[in-house]
Write a protein that holds these residues in place. Structure first.
Motif, PDB file in Angstrom:
ATOM      1  N   THR A   1      24.668   6.065 -24.061  1.00  0.00           N
ATOM      2  CA  THR A   1      25.721   5.293 -23.407  1.00  0.00           C
ATOM      3  C   THR A   1      25.029   4.331 -22.452  1.00  0.00           C
ATOM      4  O   THR A   1      23.971   4.647 -21.933  1.00  0.00           O
ATOM      5  CB  THR A   1      26.650   6.197 -22.569  1.00  0.00           C
ATOM      6  N   ILE A   2      25.646   3.188 -22.271  1.00  0.00           N
ATOM      7  CA  ILE A   2      25.018   2.219 -21.370  1.00  0.00           C
ATOM      8  C   ILE A   2      25.445   2.512 -19.947  1.00  0.00           C
ATOM      9  O   ILE A   2      26.624   2.407 -19.606  1.00  0.00           O
ATOM     10  CB  ILE A   2      25.399   0.788 -21.781  1.00  0.00           C
ATOM     11  N   SER A   3      24.458   2.920 -19.130  1.00  0.00           N
ATOM     12  CA  SER A   3      24.769   3.193 -17.738  1.00  0.00           C
ATOM     13  C   SER A   3      24.058   2.163 -16.876  1.00  0.00           C
ATOM     14  O   SER A   3      22.879   1.885 -17.080  1.00  0.00           O
ATOM     15  CB  SER A   3      24.305   4.605 -17.382  1.00  0.00           C
ATOM     16  N   LEU A   4      24.793   1.601 -15.930  1.00  0.00           N
ATOM     17  CA  LEU A   4      24.183   0.571 -15.080  1.00  0.00           C
ATOM     18  C   LEU A   4      23.746   1.137 -13.730  1.00  0.00           C
ATOM     19  O   LEU A   4      23.375   0.381 -12.828  1.00  0.00           O
ATOM     20  CB  LEU A   4      25.151  -0.590 -14.884  1.00  0.00           C
ATOM     21  N   ASP A   5      23.773   2.475 -13.615  1.00  0.00           N
ATOM     22  CA  ASP A   5      23.428   3.114 -12.338  1.00  0.00           C
ATOM     23  C   ASP A   5      22.092   2.642 -11.788  1.00  0.00           C
ATOM     24  O   ASP A   5      21.961   2.367 -10.602  1.00  0.00           O
ATOM     25  CB  ASP A   5      23.351   4.644 -12.519  1.00  0.00           C
ATOM     26  N   ASN A   6      21.086   2.604 -12.682  1.00  0.00           N
ATOM     27  CA  ASN A   6      19.749   2.222 -12.235  1.00  0.00           C
ATOM     28  C   ASN A   6      19.747   0.820 -11.637  1.00  0.00           C
ATOM     29  O   ASN A   6      19.072   0.566 -10.644  1.00  0.00           O
ATOM     30  CB  ASN A   6      18.769   2.270 -13.410  1.00  0.00           C
ATOM     31  N   TYR A   7      20.516  -0.074 -12.254  1.00  0.00           N
ATOM     32  CA  TYR A   7      20.565  -1.441 -11.744  1.00  0.00           C
ATOM     33  C   TYR A   7      21.244  -1.500 -10.383  1.00  0.00           C
ATOM     34  O   TYR A   7      20.819  -2.228  -9.486  1.00  0.00           O
ATOM     35  CB  TYR A   7      21.268  -2.358 -12.747  1.00  0.00           C
ATOM     36  N   VAL A   8      22.317  -0.706 -10.249  1.00  0.00           N
ATOM     37  CA  VAL A   8      23.029  -0.708  -8.970  1.00  0.00           C
ATOM     38  C   VAL A   8      22.099  -0.206  -7.862  1.00  0.00           C
ATOM     39  O   VAL A   8      21.954  -0.823  -6.808  1.00  0.00           O
ATOM     40  CB  VAL A   8      24.298   0.172  -9.066  1.00  0.00           C
ATOM     41  N   LYS A   9      21.401   0.903  -8.161  1.00  0.00           N
ATOM     42  CA  LYS A   9      20.479   1.467  -7.165  1.00  0.00           C
ATOM     43  C   LYS A   9      19.353   0.488  -6.838  1.00  0.00           C
ATOM     44  O   LYS A   9      18.998   0.283  -5.679  1.00  0.00           O
ATOM     45  CB  LYS A   9      19.866   2.775  -7.712  1.00  0.00           C
ATOM     46  N   ALA A  10      18.798  -0.106  -7.899  1.00  0.00           N
ATOM     47  CA  ALA A  10      17.680  -1.032  -7.704  1.00  0.00           C
ATOM     48  C   ALA A  10      18.125  -2.217  -6.860  1.00  0.00           C
ATOM     49  O   ALA A  10      17.461  -2.609  -5.900  1.00  0.00           O
ATOM     50  CB  ALA A  10      17.154  -1.516  -9.054  1.00  0.00           C
ATOM     51  N   PHE A  11      19.285  -2.739  -7.202  1.00  0.00           N
ATOM     52  CA  PHE A  11      19.797  -3.909  -6.514  1.00  0.00           C
ATOM     53  C   PHE A  11      20.034  -3.612  -5.032  1.00  0.00           C
ATOM     54  O   PHE A  11      19.707  -4.411  -4.159  1.00  0.00           O
ATOM     55  CB  PHE A  11      21.102  -4.338  -7.190  1.00  0.00           C
ATOM     56  N   ASP A  12      20.590  -2.411  -4.763  1.00  0.00           N
ATOM     57  CA  ASP A  12      20.870  -2.035  -3.380  1.00  0.00           C
ATOM     58  C   ASP A  12      19.606  -1.877  -2.553  1.00  0.00           C
ATOM     59  O   ASP A  12      19.592  -2.167  -1.365  1.00  0.00           O
ATOM     60  CB  ASP A  12      21.648  -0.703  -3.348  1.00  0.00           C
ATOM     61  N   SER A  13      18.548  -1.390  -3.192  1.00  0.00           N
ATOM     62  CA  SER A  13      17.371  -1.062  -2.400  1.00  0.00           C
ATOM     63  C   SER A  13      16.440  -2.251  -2.188  1.00  0.00           C
ATOM     64  O   SER A  13      15.565  -2.206  -1.347  1.00  0.00           O
ATOM     65  CB  SER A  13      16.594   0.063  -3.069  1.00  0.00           C
ATOM     66  N   MET A  14      16.596  -3.309  -2.983  1.00  0.00           N
ATOM     67  CA  MET A  14      15.546  -4.330  -2.939  1.00  0.00           C
ATOM     68  C   MET A  14      15.901  -5.586  -2.170  1.00  0.00           C
ATOM     69  O   MET A  14      15.054  -6.463  -2.013  1.00  0.00           O
ATOM     70  CB  MET A  14      15.112  -4.700  -4.352  1.00  0.00           C
TER      71      MET A  14
END
Lengths: 276, 290
Positions: A52-65
């Motif tokens: 399944t396509i999960s965008l969690d990693n992108y959300v986390k990455a975006f928030d932290s950087m």
């Protein structure tokens, strides 16, 4: 066209090459495909397409950087440095290429002298210089340092001047146009092909540079995008799904640049004298 | 020729900005680094500076990590240009032949040259990881072989760095060769074919000799960039395990910015600079004589 062995061989050859291309790009596939998986899925089937396509990693990455800030920093540093490099380099190349006196040969030699000096040799004194100018941990400090890369532009421009006709400048001179005006109005626009090459390569080098930001930037608010990847690996090295998402985010601007500029990049390399 | 100031001043003004940034940010720091490499400078202030002669230079060779770094850098600077050249020339010949997907292929091979080497290093550190997601070992074990400690075995790690670096710059250098290949007239090959030359003969007798100017450029770039290498091993292995992939650039930074051994760091930096310049000059000379 009928059946021929030669054609079969050509088609097979091309198919093999395409396969090699795909293998060559496999690391990027691996990078992108794992950003959509959770840790467990990525461990068990790293090369499979995500279930399944999960965008969690992108959300986390975006928030932290702090993306927009860092993107802005990279953009500002690159744009201003490259503009300065082009202006300073083109200006300096003009008298060196056009004036016949041997003083200018000596000046060109002086610029050549430092061309081979590696960044690693002068980094400690540069650190001192930036400290004195209160430009440590500032994107302006980097702009100042990168502006010295104008000697590369100088050499490229200088080599190109031979193919720009001098007649126009001379007739402008007869009409009473001074060297300053004549340079900007007549000569500089004619240098456009080299300007394009210089801009593209300096953009790639400065945007991707890690050494100077690593040495001279220390806080998150002044970080460039490349520095965000470095910082991320230090902080979240175990959460590699998120790290890969960070890398993809950082790669997107480069990819866009490449897609638009690919022809010019190749033309730049093929026109010679561009370092790798 | 007399230098007529009045006439030349307007032109000299064009040189001022470039001259200032170049002098202040490259030449003056070079002079400073050279001068300080003979002192016991401790950072911060220039007071209480003592001249120590060649002490810093001599200490380089007693510094275990630096000696390793010199060795690693030399090994890297031999094998990276070698492998890239051996692969880039045939690749360029293939990419220069008539294929429908020629442009796509060129773009694909070139793409790894575009992103920052730091990111590529991190990416490959995942691929070469001994953990589950390390796909390279999955491939190796799928072929029935023992898994390899790509980055953790001291003898393998440097090879892994070289492998990734070849992947990184291969397309760029193939491009340099393609440029030259496009300038070779097709008639040469036609004539050879009529005379009954095989493809292999044509490659070694026509293509390769005509590619020499491109090879001079490519090898010089490879050599200089190999000597200066920093980002890729920094991200891929961090210089380890032990010092087995520590490169000269990294150790100069370590001694200067972390250990505060400024004198030694700058002495190594000056030697490094002399080496880079010497390699460039020798290479240029050799290429010219060709």
């Amino acid at each position: 066209m009928g059946f021929s062995w030669k054609r079969v061989r050509n088609i097979t050859g091309e198919a093999v090459m395409l396969l090699i291309c795909c293998i060559f790009l496999l690391p990027f596939y691996y990078l992108v495909v794992n950003t959509f998986k959770n840790q467990q899925e990525a461990s068990s089937a790293p090369m499979a397409l995500p279930e399944t396509i999960s965008l969690d990693n992108y959300v986390k990455a975006f928030d932290s950087m702090n993306f927009f800030r860092s993107f802005g920093n990279s953009l500002l540093i690159t744009a201003i440095s490259v503009a300065v490099i082009v202006l300073f380099g083109a200006m300096a190349a003009y008298p060196v290429a056009r004036r016949k006196h041997k003083v200018y040969k000596g000046i060109l030699l002086y610029f050549l002298l430092g061309y081979m000096v590696p960044a690693q040799t002068i980094m400690i004194p540069l650190y001192l210089t930036l400290q004195k100018m209160h430009l440590l941990n500032s994107i302006w400090g980097l702009v100042v340092i990168y502006s010295s890369w104008c000697n590369f532009a100088l050499f490229l421009y200088q080599g190109f001047f031979g193919s720009v006709p001098e007649e126009l400048e001379e007739s402008a001179k007869i009409d009473g146009c001074g060297p300053w005006k004549s340079f900007w109005l007549i000569t500089f626009p004619l240098l456009r092909p080299v300007t394009a090459t210089i801009v593209i390569f300096e953009v790639m080098w400065i945007w991707n540079d890690f050494l100077y930001p690593y040495l001279f930037l220390s806080s998150n608010k002044s970080f460039t995008l490349v520095m965000q990847v470095y910082k991320g690996v230090g902080q979240f090295s175990n959460d590699w799904g998120m790290m890969m998402a960070t890398m993809v985010i950082v790669l997107i601007p480069v990819l866009v640049f490449y897609l638009f500029m690919q022809k010019n990049i190749v033309a730049g390399i093929t026109s010679g004298s561009v370092k790798g | 020729m007399r230098f007529r100031w009045k006439k030349e001043v307007p032109y000299l003004l064009f040189l001022v900005p470039a001259f200032i940034v170049y002098t202040v940010l490259i030449m003056w720091p070079l002079v400073q680094a050279f001068g300080l490499s003979f002192t016991d400078w401790k950072g911060y202030t220039m007071e209480g500076l003592n001249f120590v002669g060649l002490k810093n230079y001599i200490k380089i060779f007693g510094d275990k990590e630096m000696v390793y770094a010199i060795k690693n850098t030399i090994v890297y600077a031999i094998f990276n240009p070698l492998f890239v050249t051996v692969l880039a020339v045939p690749l360029a010949v293939i990419l220069n032949s008539k294929m429908k997907t020629k442009n796509f292929q060129r773009a694909a091979f070139f793409f790894p040259s575009v992103p920052s080497a730091l990111i590529l290093g991190y990416l490959w550190s995942y691929i070469m990881s001994p953990l589950d997601y390390g796909v390279l070992n999955r491939l190796v074990t799928a072929m029935g072989l023992e898994p390899v400690l790509w980055l953790a075995h001291p003898k393998v790690a440097l090879f892994s760095v070289i492998l990734v670096s070849v992947w990184n710059v291969l397309g760029w250098h193939a491009c340099i060769y393609i440029a030259q290949l496009q300038g070779i007239p097709e008639d040469l090959f036609e004539a050879a074919r009529i005379d009954g030359a095989t493809t292999l003969q044509m490659f070694f007798r026509i293509t390769l000799p005509l590619l020499r100017p491109a090879m001079a450029t490519s090898v010089m770039l490879l050599l200089i960039n190999a000597l200066k290498i920093f980002d890729l091993p920094f991200a891929l292995t961090g210089g380890g395990p032990g010092y087995s992939t520590t490169m000269l650039s990294q150790v100069i930074i370590q001694r200067g910015f972390v250990d505060k051994m400024y004198g030694r760091s700058m002495a190594a930096a000056i030697l490094f600079c002399i080496f880079v310049v010497a390699v460039t000059v020798v290479q240029r000379k050799a290429a010219k004589e060709d």
